[in-house]
Structure formats: C-alpha cells, structure tokens
Design a protein around this motif. Structure first.
Motif, PDB file in Angstrom:
ATOM      1  N   LEU A 164      17.808 -13.682  -0.637  1.00 62.40           N
ATOM      2  CA  LEU A 164      16.604 -13.895  -1.438  1.00 62.40           C
ATOM      3  C   LEU A 164      16.766 -14.496  -2.727  1.00 62.40           C
ATOM      4  N   ALA A 165      16.277 -15.512  -3.031  1.00 65.51           N
ATOM      5  CA  ALA A 165      16.279 -16.238  -4.511  1.00 65.51           C
ATOM      6  C   ALA A 165      15.446 -15.701  -5.441  1.00 65.51           C
ATOM      7  N   CYS A 166      14.102 -15.294  -5.021  1.00 63.35           N
ATOM      8  CA  CYS A 166      12.958 -14.682  -5.895  1.00 63.35           C
ATOM      9  C   CYS A 166      11.942 -14.542  -4.905  1.00 63.35           C
ATOM     10  N   PHE A 167      11.072 -13.685  -5.811  1.00 67.40           N
ATOM     11  CA  PHE A 167       9.688 -13.093  -5.329  1.00 67.40           C
ATOM     12  C   PHE A 167       8.631 -13.645  -6.026  1.00 67.40           C
ATOM     13  N   ILE A 168       7.828 -14.236  -5.496  1.00 75.79           N
ATOM     14  CA  ILE A 168       6.545 -14.969  -6.417  1.00 75.79           C
ATOM     15  C   ILE A 168       5.440 -14.078  -5.780  1.00 75.79           C
ATOM     16  N   PHE A 169       4.713 -13.597  -6.814  1.00 74.43           N
ATOM     17  CA  PHE A 169       3.257 -12.919  -6.863  1.00 74.43           C
ATOM     18  C   PHE A 169       2.417 -12.985  -7.595  1.00 74.43           C
ATOM     19  N   GLU A 170       1.156 -13.011  -7.178  1.00 76.52           N
ATOM     20  CA  GLU A 170       0.039 -12.956  -8.077  1.00 76.52           C
ATOM     21  C   GLU A 170      -0.134 -11.636  -8.646  1.00 76.52           C
ATOM     22  N   PRO A 171       0.139 -11.270  -9.790  1.00 79.32           N
ATOM     23  CA  PRO A 171      -0.252  -9.816 -10.179  1.00 79.32           C
ATOM     24  C   PRO A 171      -1.441  -9.086  -9.915  1.00 79.32           C
TER      25      PRO A 171
ATOM     26  N   ALA B 269      10.494  -3.250  -9.299  1.00 80.14           N
ATOM     27  CA  ALA B 269      11.834  -2.507  -9.577  1.00 80.14           C
ATOM     28  C   ALA B 269      12.854  -2.663  -8.582  1.00 80.14           C
ATOM     29  N   HIS B 270      12.274  -2.595  -7.300  1.00 78.06           N
ATOM     30  CA  HIS B 270      13.177  -2.790  -6.280  1.00 78.06           C
ATOM     31  C   HIS B 270      13.989  -4.259  -6.276  1.00 78.06           C
ATOM     32  N   CYS B 271      13.221  -5.251  -6.561  1.00 78.22           N
ATOM     33  CA  CYS B 271      13.926  -6.518  -6.540  1.00 78.22           C
ATOM     34  C   CYS B 271      14.821  -6.630  -7.830  1.00 78.22           C
ATOM     35  N   LYS B 272      14.499  -5.906  -8.662  1.00 81.03           N
ATOM     36  CA  LYS B 272      15.507  -5.917  -9.847  1.00 81.03           C
ATOM     37  C   LYS B 272      16.894  -5.178  -9.343  1.00 81.03           C
ATOM     38  N   LYS B 273      16.601  -4.181  -8.558  1.00 86.55           N
ATOM     39  CA  LYS B 273      17.795  -3.394  -8.143  1.00 86.55           C
ATOM     40  C   LYS B 273      18.558  -4.357  -7.050  1.00 86.55           C
TER      41      LYS B 273
ATOM     42  N   THR C  13       1.114  -0.959  -0.023  1.00 84.33           N
ATOM     43  CA  THR C  13      -0.151   0.016  -0.013  1.00 84.33           C
ATOM     44  C   THR C  13       1.099   1.213  -0.161  1.00 84.33           C
ATOM     45  N   LYS C  14       0.305   2.580  -0.178  1.00 88.90           N
ATOM     46  CA  LYS C  14       1.145   3.746  -0.118  1.00 88.90           C
ATOM     47  C   LYS C  14       1.949   3.915   1.454  1.00 88.90           C
ATOM     48  N   HIS C  15       1.260   3.254   2.110  1.00 89.90           N
ATOM     49  CA  HIS C  15       1.554   3.308   3.613  1.00 89.90           C
ATOM     50  C   HIS C  15       3.083   2.456   3.919  1.00 89.90           C
ATOM     51  N   ASN C  16       2.873   1.254   3.499  1.00 89.96           N
ATOM     52  CA  ASN C  16       3.734   0.155   3.791  1.00 89.96           C
ATOM     53  C   ASN C  16       5.108   0.009   2.891  1.00 89.96           C
ATOM     54  N   LEU C  17       4.926   0.489   1.584  1.00 90.60           N
ATOM     55  CA  LEU C  17       5.829   0.338   0.257  1.00 90.60           C
ATOM     56  C   LEU C  17       7.130   0.383   0.955  1.00 90.60           C
ATOM     57  N   GLN C  18       7.602   1.410   1.588  1.00 86.91           N
ATOM     58  CA  GLN C  18       8.728   1.877   1.848  1.00 86.91           C
ATOM     59  C   GLN C  18       9.405   0.624   2.928  1.00 86.91           C
ATOM     60  N   ASN C  19       8.560   0.276   3.912  1.00 91.55           N
ATOM     61  CA  ASN C  19       9.014  -1.188   4.670  1.00 91.55           C
ATOM     62  C   ASN C  19       9.332  -2.190   4.185  1.00 91.55           C
ATOM     63  N   LEU C  20       8.213  -2.375   2.993  1.00 90.39           N
ATOM     64  CA  LEU C  20       8.551  -3.840   2.278  1.00 90.39           C
ATOM     65  C   LEU C  20       9.772  -3.635   1.438  1.00 90.39           C
ATOM     66  N   LYS C  21      10.204  -2.435   0.843  1.00 87.40           N
ATOM     67  CA  LYS C  21      11.421  -2.278   0.374  1.00 87.40           C
ATOM     68  C   LYS C  21      12.490  -2.537   1.161  1.00 87.40           C
ATOM     69  N   SER C  22      12.383  -1.899   2.392  1.00 82.79           N
ATOM     70  CA  SER C  22      13.634  -2.093   3.391  1.00 82.79           C
ATOM     71  C   SER C  22      13.572  -3.548   3.736  1.00 82.79           C
ATOM     72  N   LYS C  23      12.739  -4.279   3.693  1.00 83.76           N
ATOM     73  CA  LYS C  23      12.816  -5.790   4.204  1.00 83.76           C
ATOM     74  C   LYS C  23      13.417  -6.612   3.269  1.00 83.76           C
ATOM     75  N   ILE C  24      13.074  -6.251   1.908  1.00 88.51           N
ATOM     76  CA  ILE C  24      13.781  -6.803   0.721  1.00 88.51           C
ATOM     77  C   ILE C  24      15.369  -6.775   0.689  1.00 88.51           C
ATOM     78  N   SER C  25      15.697  -5.266   1.078  1.00 91.12           N
ATOM     79  CA  SER C  25      17.241  -4.969   0.993  1.00 91.12           C
ATOM     80  C   SER C  25      17.767  -5.586   2.126  1.00 91.12           C
ATOM     81  N   SER C  26      17.005  -5.776   3.334  1.00 85.07           N
ATOM     82  CA  SER C  26      17.765  -6.407   4.462  1.00 85.07           C
ATOM     83  C   SER C  26      18.025  -7.965   4.249  1.00 85.07           C
ATOM     84  N   LEU C  27      17.079  -8.589   3.191  1.00 87.72           N
ATOM     85  CA  LEU C  27      17.026  -9.945   3.201  1.00 87.72           C
ATOM     86  C   LEU C  27      17.871 -10.490   1.693  1.00 87.72           C
ATOM     87  N   LYS C  28      18.143  -9.334   1.100  1.00 91.85           N
ATOM     88  CA  LYS C  28      18.747  -9.580  -0.408  1.00 91.85           C
ATOM     89  C   LYS C  28      19.621 -10.836  -0.244  1.00 91.85           C
ATOM     90  N   SER C  29      20.616 -10.641   0.164  1.00 91.26           N
ATOM     91  CA  SER C  29      21.767 -11.503   0.074  1.00 91.26           C
ATOM     92  C   SER C  29      21.105 -13.207   0.258  1.00 91.26           C
TER      93      SER C  29
END
Ligand SMILES: *Cc1c(COP(=O)(O)O)cnc(C)c1O
Length: 422
Positions: free
Chosen positions: A195-202, A223-227, A177-193
């Motif tokens: 994380l193999a992949c992110f699966i989602f239903e678009p 976009a953040h996952c790609k980064k 959501t617009k409220h948690n997007l930043q948190n989700l990105k931070s979580k991805i960044s902290s786990l990135k080493s």
C-alpha cells in the motif's frame, strides 16, 4: 436579445447530461447572495451552492473587487521559475489555518487535479526511495473526481463503467463502523507492504450519497495507517472551508493526514483552483541531486494570480467571526429540521454534518442516481424556486453559508410538502 437556449442547444454539450432528452438548460444571468436570477428576473435559491463551490454567496462584492484589482495588475504568469504576491499570500494564509503537519502547497486547477497530484506524490514518494508500494486504498463509495487517476480511486459505478478495464487497481474498503473497524485494520496490515496510500473523504462522502461516518473511526484508521507506514490523503475538496462546521473536516480528527486536497470552496466559488498540501516528509523525499526524483507535474494555469486573488479574498471572509456564526446558524437550523422529520415514515434516514443535511427516501428499487424519484424531486423544487439536485433517492441541502433563515425554512417547508407527495 439572443435566444440563449436556442444558441446553447446548437453549440454546447453539458456535463453529466444525456443530451438526447435533456430539458432545455435554464439561463441564469445574475447572482446575488444565495440567489440566482433568470432572464425574466425570476429568483432561484441556490441550495446546492452551484455544485458545492459557492460558500459566501454569488457575486460577492469583496471577492469581485479583489479579482478586479488583480486583473488590472497581473492576470497570469508562468509558475515554473516565477512566483507572484497572491500565490505567496494564499500559501501563508492557508498554512496558518491548516493542520500544523501541512508544510508545502502545490497548485493546480480543480478538485480532480488536486487528487491526481496527491496520488502522484504518494506513488513517487515510494518510487524515489526504491520501495515497491504501488497500491491505493480507498472507500468503495468514494468520489474523487472525473480524470483517470481520480476516477480510479473512486468507487466503480455506472459513471466509470466504460473505463473500468483501464482504471488502475485499487483496494476498496467499506466505511468504518464500530463493528468492522478491526477487520479494516487487519486488511490494512495484511496489505501494508503493497500500500502506497489511503485516500478518503473525511466525515462525508459527497457524490456517493452524502454518506456520513464517525470522526473517531476515521481517526483510528489514520492512526493505523501511520503505524503501518501507509500514507494518508484527506480529500477535502467538498468538506474544506467550513462545510462541516469547522474550517476543515480534518479539524474534527486527532490524527492528521499526510496530504490534503482542496478546490470547490477555496475561491468562494469564483474561479477554478486546486491545491494539494503535504508534510515536509513527503516534500523531502523529492529533494535530490538526481533530476529523476523531481515531481514532474504542472498545468498551464498553475497558481493563476486571479484565482489566487479570489482565494485570498474568500479566506478573508471565511476567517471573519460572522462567517463561523453563519455556519453554526445553518447547522443549527438543519439540526432542528432533522429532529423534526427524522422519523417520517417515508424516510430511511436523515443525516447531518455541519451545513450539510441529507434525507434518504425509503425506496423499493436500489438507491441509484437513475432512480426516477430523483427527477420528480428535482422538478418539484425547481418549480418552487429552489435548486436541489438529489443523488438518486437522497435529497440534500448544501447551501452558501449566507443563506437566510427565511430561505432555509422555506426549503424545509417545501421538503415537507414533497414528503407528502412522493
Ligand atoms: C467534486 C469533488 C472532486 C472533484 O473536483 P472537480 O473540481 O469537480 O474536479 C474531488 N473530490 C471530492 C470529494 C469532490 O467532492
């Protein structure tokens, strides 16, 4: 005439059914367009596209004829070391409408196996390069199928409970959501080493309750996952082939997933078929003189020619202008109905994306599949000649695109009556 119900009850174990107290199954002996027919000729409107697979209507004459021709030509051939015209035709056709980053097509049998293949491709992508990225990221309310890997990347629920201890570890996140997007990105960044992949239903989480979220937020997550070099898998098993108003839900996005999964509507609901597509980058990570880097995966019926013929035929119908006109017509009808009822005092929310509309009943007890409102609604509509299978207190319509305006308005009218009753 044999008693179908009695013989069925003697021999058969049905899916997602508590057999102890299940009502007798309803025999269906014929289908045409959006309609199914009982033995006595009584008609039912298939408002859930027979578990979301049927997009062009039942017993479509063009698909039937293409399947018939294929059956008389070649019913099956082993797909390791061999190929056949319909697999080649289907791959060319699909790649012509898929996002341009999709380069290779891998065949399997159903949505769950399409997901299994995508996950294995991602895990082995890193394994083949000696990088230790083994974790999968997924949405907490996701549904990706019923086999073990697909179950593992689905949200934990009453359905997975007996197996939870055996499901591999997955990082779950909330819908963006617009409220948690930043948190989700931070979580991805902290786990990135890891994380193999992110699966989602678009755009739409189907079995999780037709939960819908903004394309723009998903775009940012991808976009953040790609980064962060996290691979992305778009599970389009339910959303693919026009369901969300475009050929694919990914067509609503700027950023495209590395892998995509398809099944359900791919054959127009005629034959089982699964498909996983990927970028050249994924594919290239498996090219090696080292045999261990091979993708060792395949099913007996991989790329079954009859299923591929059905899929080619369904593609031909999908890409005719009338079909997109029908998709838009269904979506517009849904939109108007949404405008009319969304402030109904008994409804918590009405959601709509393309040909899917979902109504969430306000409810004191927690939203769940086992909610008894579900059974009441199911029988209410069945008694009125409509097949709708609510997910708990969430009633949704997901019809074949050829459904008539009359049938849609009849369904809407009955929903308004249901809103008075329950
Ligand atoms: C239905 C579904 C699956 C599983 O497909 P099956 O053919 O039932 O195995 C996977 N992902 C999504 C999004 C689905 O809706």
């Amino acid at each position: 005439m044999i008693d179908l119900v009695a013989e069925d009850q003697k021999n058969i174990w049905h899916p997602y059914t508590q057999m102890k107290n299940a009502l007798p199954p309803i025999p269906i002996v014929r289908g045409e367009g959006a309609h199914l027919f009982k033995e006595n000729g009584e008609k039912l409107i298939d408002a859930v596209s027979s578990w979301w697979v049927n997009i062009h209507g039942h017993s479509h004459p063009y698909i039937a004829n293409e399947v018939f021709k294929q059956l008389n030509t070649l019913e099956h051939v082993i797909f390791a070391g061999f190929t056949h015209p319909k697999a080649v035709e289907l791959s060319t056709k699909l790649l012509s409408i898929l996002p341009s980053n999709q380069a290779k097509v891998f065949f399997s049998d159903n949505g769950s196996t399409a997901v299994e293949v995508a996950i294995k491709m991602c895990l082995q992508f890193w394994f083949n390069q000696d990088v230790k990225r083994k974790k999968v990221l997924a949405f907490a309310d996701a549904y990706h199928g019923d086999t073990f890997g697909a179950m593992a990347v689905s949200g934990r629920s009453a359905f997975t409970r007996p197996f939870d201890a055996l499901l591999f570890d997955v990082e779950f996140i909330e819908l963006p959501t617009k409220h948690n997007l930043q948190n989700l990105k931070s979580k991805i960044s902290s786990l990135k080493s890891e994380l193999a992949c992110f699966i989602f239903e678009p755009l739409v989480l189907g079995a999780g309750g037709m939960l819908m979220y903004e394309a723009q937020h998903l775009d940012e997550l991808i976009a953040h996952c790609k980064k962060e070099q996290v691979l992305t898998i778009a599970d389009e098993v339910m959303t693919g082939f026009g369901r969300t108003g475009k050929y694919f839900a990914s067509d609503h996005l700027q950023n495209k997933a590395d892998l995509m999964c398809f099944s359900k509507g791919i054959t127009g609901g005629t034959m089982p078929l699964g498909l996983t597509t990927c970028t050249l980058e994924i594919y290239n990570a498996f090219l090696s003189d080292d045999k261990l880097k091979t993708l060792f995966h395949g099913h007996s019926f991989t790329a079954n020619p009859v299923a591929c013929a059905a899929a080619c035929a369904s593609f031909d119908i999908l890409t005719q202008p009338e079909t997109m006109a029908n998709i838009n017509r269904v979506a517009q009808n849904h939109q108007q109905f949404k405008d009319k009822i969304q402030h109904h005092p008994k409804l918590k929310e009405v959601r709509q994306t393309g040909t899917i509309i979902a109504l969430e009943w306000l409810n004191d007890s927690k939203t769940s599949y086992f909610n008894n409102l579900r059974d009441k609604l199911y029988h209410f509509f069945l008694d009125r000649g409509i097949i709708l299978r609510p997910l708990g207190n969430i009633l949704y319509i997901l019809p074949p695109y050829c459904i008539s305006d009359d049938d849609l308005h009849y369904i809407y009218q009955q929903i308004e009556l249901a809103l008075e009753e329950f």
